[in-house]
Design an enzyme around this catalytic site. Sequence first.
Site, PDB file in Angstrom:
ATOM      1  N   ARG A   1      -6.079   0.356  24.729  1.00  0.00           N
ATOM      2  CA  ARG A   1      -4.900  -0.131  23.985  1.00  0.00           C
ATOM      3  C   ARG A   1      -4.729  -1.637  24.134  1.00  0.00           C
ATOM      4  O   ARG A   1      -4.191  -2.306  23.257  1.00  0.00           O
ATOM      5  CB  ARG A   1      -3.648   0.638  24.443  1.00  0.00           C
TER       6      ARG A   1
ATOM      7  N   TYR B   1       4.813  -3.708  -2.232  1.00  0.00           N
ATOM      8  CA  TYR B   1       4.326  -2.412  -1.765  1.00  0.00           C
ATOM      9  C   TYR B   1       5.517  -1.513  -1.398  1.00  0.00           C
ATOM     10  O   TYR B   1       6.457  -1.952  -0.731  1.00  0.00           O
ATOM     11  CB  TYR B   1       3.408  -2.626  -0.554  1.00  0.00           C
TER      12      TYR B   1
ATOM     13  N   ASP C   1       1.027 -11.004   2.187  1.00  0.00           N
ATOM     14  CA  ASP C   1       0.267  -9.753   2.136  1.00  0.00           C
ATOM     15  C   ASP C   1      -0.912 -10.014   1.203  1.00  0.00           C
ATOM     16  O   ASP C   1      -0.742 -10.181  -0.001  1.00  0.00           O
ATOM     17  CB  ASP C   1       1.157  -8.618   1.616  1.00  0.00           C
TER      18      ASP C   1
ATOM     19  N   LYS D   1      -7.697  -0.590   2.383  1.00  0.00           N
ATOM     20  CA  LYS D   1      -8.037  -0.750   0.971  1.00  0.00           C
ATOM     21  C   LYS D   1      -9.424  -1.383   0.834  1.00  0.00           C
ATOM     22  O   LYS D   1     -10.407  -0.745   1.116  1.00  0.00           O
ATOM     23  CB  LYS D   1      -6.930  -1.554   0.276  1.00  0.00           C
TER      24      LYS D   1
HETATM   25  C1  LIG Z   1      -1.495   0.112   1.190  1.00  0.00           C
HETATM   26  C2  LIG Z   1      -0.762  -1.158   1.287  1.00  0.00           C
HETATM   27  C3  LIG Z   1       0.018  -1.446   2.413  1.00  0.00           C
HETATM   28  C4  LIG Z   1       0.216  -0.461   3.539  1.00  0.00           C
HETATM   29  O1  LIG Z   1      -0.944  -0.208   4.237  1.00  0.00           O
HETATM   30  P1  LIG Z   1      -1.327   1.200   4.948  1.00  0.00           P
HETATM   31  O2  LIG Z   1      -2.680   0.930   5.471  1.00  0.00           O
HETATM   32  O3  LIG Z   1      -1.262   2.256   3.890  1.00  0.00           O
HETATM   33  O4  LIG Z   1      -0.308   1.438   6.002  1.00  0.00           O
HETATM   34  C5  LIG Z   1       0.652  -2.672   2.452  1.00  0.00           C
HETATM   35  N1  LIG Z   1       0.542  -3.566   1.457  1.00  0.00           N
HETATM   36  C6  LIG Z   1      -0.180  -3.310   0.351  1.00  0.00           C
HETATM   37  C7  LIG Z   1      -0.251  -4.331  -0.731  1.00  0.00           C
HETATM   38  C8  LIG Z   1      -0.861  -2.103   0.236  1.00  0.00           C
HETATM   39  O5  LIG Z   1      -1.578  -1.855  -0.868  1.00  0.00           O
END
Ligand SMILES: *Cc1c(COP(=O)(O)O)cnc(C)c1O
Length: 372
Positions: free
Chosen positions: A47, A99, A171, A196
Amino acid sequence: MRPETIAVHVGNEADPATGAVAPPIHLTTTFRHGPSGERVAGYEYQREGNPTNDRLREALAALEGGEEALTFASGMASMTTLLESLPNGARVLFPDDCYSGLRMLFREFLPERGIVADIVDMSDLAAVRAACAQPIAMLWIETPSNPRMKISDIAALADIGHAAGALVVADNTFATPLLQRPLALGADITMHSTTKYFGGHSDVLGGALAFARNDEFAARVAHRLHVTGAVLAPFNAWLTLRGCRSLGARMAMHCANARKVAEFLASHPKVERVNWPGLPSHPGHDVAAKQMRDFGGMMSVEVRGGREAALAVAGKLRVFTNATSLGGCESLVEHRASVEGPQPFSPQNLLRVSVGLEDAEDLIADLAQALI
Ligand SMILES: *Cc1c(COP(=O)(O)O)cnc(C)c1O
């Protein structure tokens, strides 16, 4: 080194112990130490950090051009850990299009902490300036945004945010550092759902933060992560690192395919509007062209005829799969309003599309038969 080369090499150095070209994976939860806790190679407990994760952190920091990067169990875990590092009562500016998980976080959970969420249209700089008249702790950018693909000017927002005393966070999930590097444009922190494009194969959850400076705030977030424990498992770090090596090639093909699909959709009489920043008709096209190397594989389509028409198209698609998420090899489509709960945010005629790595002509043929 350019981003494509960084993606292949950084964090992927041959294993010094064996010469293995593909990185080893260390699943161990604990590391031998001396009788009074002296670490043998800098590690103690999974961790707190482990070699597979450190390779991925190195890759992410290099790709984003930051001094430090941290990995998390998911994108949401990275956001939560970051936002919880703010003092009680802090005011944060969030984008109006973002998101859905972030929206739930600032509607349902941040108020419990006394964190005040102000929602602004980040593509409207005058509105952001007005919102910055009061002090803010953090300004949150998402560009391109989910699901409307709004574009906001990272360099201009970083200036406005810094003048108001804010940390500026972007983001960067939709663009990836292959297409857009917010730290070079003035942001302090970038955030990723590595679930993603980084993972790239719809098989590994993960999140990351990259910090322009390895300063006291970055150390505070790292300490919070290691104590509260939303860490990325080594196997998931290894899969994500493997995704890094093909990220450049995949992003190039996502972008090329998206261009063909967007141009086809924009010319189709059953389509009211295509939200893809590479189209000159997109209101954010000029800003996107200034700050992105290419326009990415994500888009949304507003179908003529409202909800029923959009659902009919989604239902007829055969090559595209109806599913949430994005950034994998396979093309996905999703009627966002259907999955956003009782008060959907997205227009009822909107389909979000993640353009995958199939042949573009097959994707276009599928869309053509579904739009009839
Ligand atoms: C999917 C996504 C998130 C969240 O991520 P997870 O891995 O699903 O927790 C945050 N921001 C954007 C733009 C996303 O597409």
